[in-house]
Design a protein around this motif. Structure first.
Motif, PDB file in Angstrom:
ATOM      1  N   THR A  22       7.868  75.365  29.929  1.00 17.33           N
ATOM      2  CA  THR A  22       8.640  76.409  29.240  1.00 17.33           C
ATOM      3  C   THR A  22       9.593  77.144  30.163  1.00 17.33           C
ATOM      4  O   THR A  22      10.524  77.814  29.698  1.00 17.33           O
ATOM      5  CB  THR A  22       7.706  77.436  28.582  1.00 17.33           C
ATOM      6  OG1 THR A  22       6.958  78.129  29.603  1.00 17.33           O
ATOM      7  CG2 THR A  22       6.747  76.753  27.615  1.00 17.33           C
ATOM      8  N   GLY A  23       9.385  77.024  31.482  1.00 14.99           N
ATOM      9  CA  GLY A  23      10.291  77.676  32.408  1.00 14.99           C
ATOM     10  C   GLY A  23       9.822  77.579  33.842  1.00 14.99           C
ATOM     11  O   GLY A  23       8.647  77.293  34.118  1.00 14.99           O
ATOM     12  N   LEU A  24      10.743  77.793  34.758  1.00 14.21           N
ATOM     13  CA  LEU A  24      10.460  77.902  36.187  1.00 14.21           C
ATOM     14  C   LEU A  24      10.920  79.287  36.615  1.00 14.21           C
ATOM     15  O   LEU A  24      12.112  79.579  36.572  1.00 14.21           O
ATOM     16  CB  LEU A  24      11.212  76.844  36.991  1.00 14.21           C
ATOM     17  CG  LEU A  24      11.023  75.371  36.624  1.00 14.21           C
ATOM     18  CD1 LEU A  24      11.916  74.505  37.511  1.00 14.21           C
ATOM     19  CD2 LEU A  24       9.577  74.970  36.790  1.00 14.21           C
ATOM     20  N   VAL A  25       9.993  80.147  37.029  1.00 15.73           N
ATOM     21  CA  VAL A  25      10.379  81.481  37.481  1.00 15.73           C
ATOM     22  C   VAL A  25       9.805  81.727  38.865  1.00 15.73           C
ATOM     23  O   VAL A  25       8.810  81.121  39.263  1.00 15.73           O
ATOM     24  CB  VAL A  25       9.932  82.582  36.495  1.00 15.73           C
ATOM     25  CG1 VAL A  25      10.544  82.360  35.118  1.00 15.73           C
ATOM     26  CG2 VAL A  25       8.418  82.640  36.379  1.00 15.73           C
ATOM     27  N   THR A  26      10.447  82.626  39.597  1.00 22.60           N
ATOM     28  CA  THR A  26      10.090  82.833  41.001  1.00 22.60           C
ATOM     29  C   THR A  26       9.452  84.182  41.301  1.00 22.60           C
ATOM     30  O   THR A  26       9.000  84.408  42.413  1.00 22.60           O
ATOM     31  CB  THR A  26      11.350  82.693  41.888  1.00 22.60           C
ATOM     32  OG1 THR A  26      12.308  83.691  41.502  1.00 22.60           O
ATOM     33  CG2 THR A  26      11.963  81.309  41.739  1.00 22.60           C
ATOM     34  N   ASN A  74       9.285  69.966  41.650  1.00 21.89           N
ATOM     35  CA  ASN A  74       8.415  68.798  41.753  1.00 21.89           C
ATOM     36  C   ASN A  74       7.268  68.877  40.742  1.00 21.89           C
ATOM     37  O   ASN A  74       6.942  67.892  40.069  1.00 21.89           O
ATOM     38  CB  ASN A  74       7.854  68.696  43.170  1.00 21.89           C
ATOM     39  CG  ASN A  74       6.973  67.467  43.350  1.00 21.89           C
ATOM     40  OD1 ASN A  74       7.299  66.372  42.939  1.00 21.89           O
ATOM     41  ND2 ASN A  74       5.815  67.678  43.974  1.00 21.89           N
ATOM     42  N   ILE A  75       6.675  70.078  40.621  1.00 22.94           N
ATOM     43  CA  ILE A  75       5.601  70.271  39.644  1.00 22.94           C
ATOM     44  C   ILE A  75       6.126  70.044  38.229  1.00 22.94           C
ATOM     45  O   ILE A  75       5.489  69.390  37.399  1.00 22.94           O
ATOM     46  CB  ILE A  75       4.998  71.689  39.770  1.00 22.94           C
ATOM     47  CG1 ILE A  75       4.270  71.848  41.110  1.00 22.94           C
ATOM     48  CG2 ILE A  75       4.039  71.972  38.614  1.00 22.94           C
ATOM     49  CD1 ILE A  75       3.829  73.273  41.387  1.00 22.94           C
ATOM     50  N   SER A  76       7.304  70.602  37.958  1.00 20.85           N
ATOM     51  CA  SER A  76       7.903  70.471  36.633  1.00 20.85           C
ATOM     52  C   SER A  76       8.113  69.000  36.267  1.00 20.85           C
ATOM     53  O   SER A  76       7.818  68.569  35.139  1.00 20.85           O
ATOM     54  CB  SER A  76       9.235  71.222  36.578  1.00 20.85           C
ATOM     55  OG  SER A  76       9.851  71.071  35.318  1.00 20.85           O
ATOM     56  N   LEU A  77       8.607  68.222  37.212  1.00 24.17           N
ATOM     57  CA  LEU A  77       8.845  66.805  36.971  1.00 24.17           C
ATOM     58  C   LEU A  77       7.535  66.075  36.687  1.00 24.17           C
ATOM     59  O   LEU A  77       7.452  65.260  35.747  1.00 24.17           O
ATOM     60  CB  LEU A  77       9.543  66.178  38.182  1.00 24.17           C
ATOM     61  CG  LEU A  77       9.850  64.681  38.096  1.00 24.17           C
ATOM     62  CD1 LEU A  77      10.777  64.389  36.919  1.00 24.17           C
ATOM     63  CD2 LEU A  77      10.466  64.193  39.406  1.00 24.17           C
ATOM     64  N   GLN A  78       6.506  66.382  37.486  1.00 22.88           N
ATOM     65  CA  GLN A  78       5.206  65.740  37.284  1.00 22.88           C
ATOM     66  C   GLN A  78       4.634  66.064  35.909  1.00 22.88           C
ATOM     67  O   GLN A  78       4.141  65.176  35.187  1.00 22.88           O
ATOM     68  CB  GLN A  78       4.224  66.193  38.363  1.00 22.88           C
ATOM     69  CG  GLN A  78       4.529  65.681  39.755  1.00 22.88           C
ATOM     70  CD  GLN A  78       3.489  66.164  40.740  1.00 22.88           C
ATOM     71  OE1 GLN A  78       2.302  65.906  40.578  1.00 22.88           O
ATOM     72  NE2 GLN A  78       3.929  66.871  41.765  1.00 22.88           N
ATOM     73  N   LEU A  79       4.694  67.356  35.527  1.00 20.82           N
ATOM     74  CA  LEU A  79       4.122  67.770  34.242  1.00 20.82           C
ATOM     75  C   LEU A  79       4.887  67.152  33.073  1.00 20.82           C
ATOM     76  O   LEU A  79       4.291  66.731  32.079  1.00 20.82           O
ATOM     77  CB  LEU A  79       4.121  69.298  34.128  1.00 20.82           C
ATOM     78  CG  LEU A  79       3.219  70.040  35.113  1.00 20.82           C
ATOM     79  CD1 LEU A  79       3.286  71.551  34.862  1.00 20.82           C
ATOM     80  CD2 LEU A  79       1.775  69.562  35.001  1.00 20.82           C
ATOM     81  N   SER A  80       6.199  67.098  33.204  1.00 17.53           N
ATOM     82  CA  SER A  80       7.014  66.485  32.143  1.00 17.53           C
ATOM     83  C   SER A  80       6.674  65.002  31.990  1.00 17.53           C
ATOM     84  O   SER A  80       6.561  64.492  30.870  1.00 17.53           O
ATOM     85  CB  SER A  80       8.498  66.654  32.450  1.00 17.53           C
ATOM     86  OG  SER A  80       8.864  68.022  32.454  1.00 17.53           O
ATOM     87  N   ASN A  81       6.480  64.322  33.118  1.00 24.02           N
ATOM     88  CA  ASN A  81       6.124  62.899  33.077  1.00 24.02           C
ATOM     89  C   ASN A  81       4.741  62.677  32.464  1.00 24.02           C
ATOM     90  O   ASN A  81       4.466  61.596  31.918  1.00 24.02           O
ATOM     91  CB  ASN A  81       6.160  62.299  34.482  1.00 24.02           C
ATOM     92  CG  ASN A  81       7.581  62.144  35.018  1.00 24.02           C
ATOM     93  OD1 ASN A  81       8.537  62.108  34.243  1.00 24.02           O
ATOM     94  ND2 ASN A  81       7.718  62.066  36.329  1.00 24.02           N
ATOM     95  N   LEU A  82       3.886  63.689  32.564  1.00 19.64           N
ATOM     96  CA  LEU A  82       2.540  63.585  31.997  1.00 19.64           C
ATOM     97  C   LEU A  82       2.505  63.974  30.517  1.00 19.64           C
ATOM     98  O   LEU A  82       1.448  63.915  29.876  1.00 19.64           O
ATOM     99  CB  LEU A  82       1.577  64.485  32.782  1.00 19.64           C
ATOM    100  CG  LEU A  82       1.239  64.023  34.204  1.00 19.64           C
ATOM    101  CD1 LEU A  82       0.496  65.120  34.964  1.00 19.64           C
ATOM    102  CD2 LEU A  82       0.402  62.742  34.163  1.00 19.64           C
TER     103      LEU A  82
END
Length: 244
Positions: free
Chosen positions: A32-36, A19-27
């Motif tokens: 650069t990545g999603l890691v856990t 969800n964060i990734s989608l928001q940031l991309s839209n902004l």
């Protein structure tokens, strides 16, 4: 074309991370990545060098977010924004010691995320405004350094500087007569002063080894100022002490 700010997301809840990734991309930011895991964040920071790390404090595994940030900051000067559901004082004190640029408390809204990221991006731009590769604020000669202080170039004798402390993208040069905060990173100063008696002893400190009063197992002292000594820098320090 405007260069996008590059952001690494470190969050062990993949639904939140996506969800964060989608928001940031839209902004308009580049993710650069999603890691856990903290260990993955350290590897990614080294290989991809993001501009900002959005880092959950409560990561599962051997390293929580604060420990991961500390490891990253040993070698990289990357702004940290913590995501946290923890409000206890002990956690805040640990996190504050890593000098984050901001905290975002969970649960957070899209507006919270957007405004916080925007403010941090402005801080980064502001700290580097007028900087060309970080070198315009200093000029190092054989026995002295000229630093830009209060709008003027001021001369400091290298022998008068006891230690240098990092403060995010700034460095504080400490002398017996006062301290001088300059908008130059410790990493830049380490490169510029490599042929002098200044040694990196911690991710946040360089010391003038001719000023050392005490070298302990995990700390140093200069005029009763206690300075942490990191294990990763200890052998390098001892090697140089044996040559003076």
């Amino acid at each position: 074309m405007e260069i996008k700010t590059r952001i690494l997301i470190v969050e062990d809840d993949m639904i939140i991370a996506a969800n964060i990734s989608l928001q940031l991309s839209n902004l308009g930011y580049e993710v650069t990545g999603l890691v856990t895991r903290g260990e993955e964040a350290i590897i990614h920071a080294k290989s991809d060098k993001p501009d900002i790390i959005l880092l959950d404090i409560n990561l599962k595994g051997d390293l929580d977010g604060i420990s991961a940030a500390s490891k990253i900051q040993e070698n990289h000067n990357i702004p940290i924004i913590y995501l946290t559901a923890n409000s206890d004082e002990a956690t805040f004190t640990r996190a504050k010691a890593t000098h984050p640029y901001a905290f975002i408390s969970k649960p957070f809204s899209n507006l919270d995320l957007r405004r916080t990221i925007a403010l941090v991006v402005e801080q980064i731009k502001g700290s580097s405004e007028g900087v060309v590769d970080g070198f315009q604020n200093i000029q190092v000669l054989d026995d002295r350094i000229f630093v830009r202080h209060n709008g003027k170039m001021m001369k400091l004798l290298l022998d008068d500087i006891s230690y240098i402390e990092a403060d995010r993208n700034y460095s504080n040069l400490v002398t017996p007569n006062g301290s001088y905060l300059i908008s130059t990173t410790l990493k830049v100063l380490e490169t510029e002063l490599k042929n002098h008696k200044f040694i990196r002893v911690h991710r946040s400190y360089m010391v003038n080894i001719s000023k050392l009063d005490i070298v302990g197992e995990h700390h140093l002292e200069i005029k009763r100022k206690v300075i942490p000594l990191s294990k990763s820098f200890k052998q390098h320090l001892l090697k140089h002490l044996h040559t003076i």
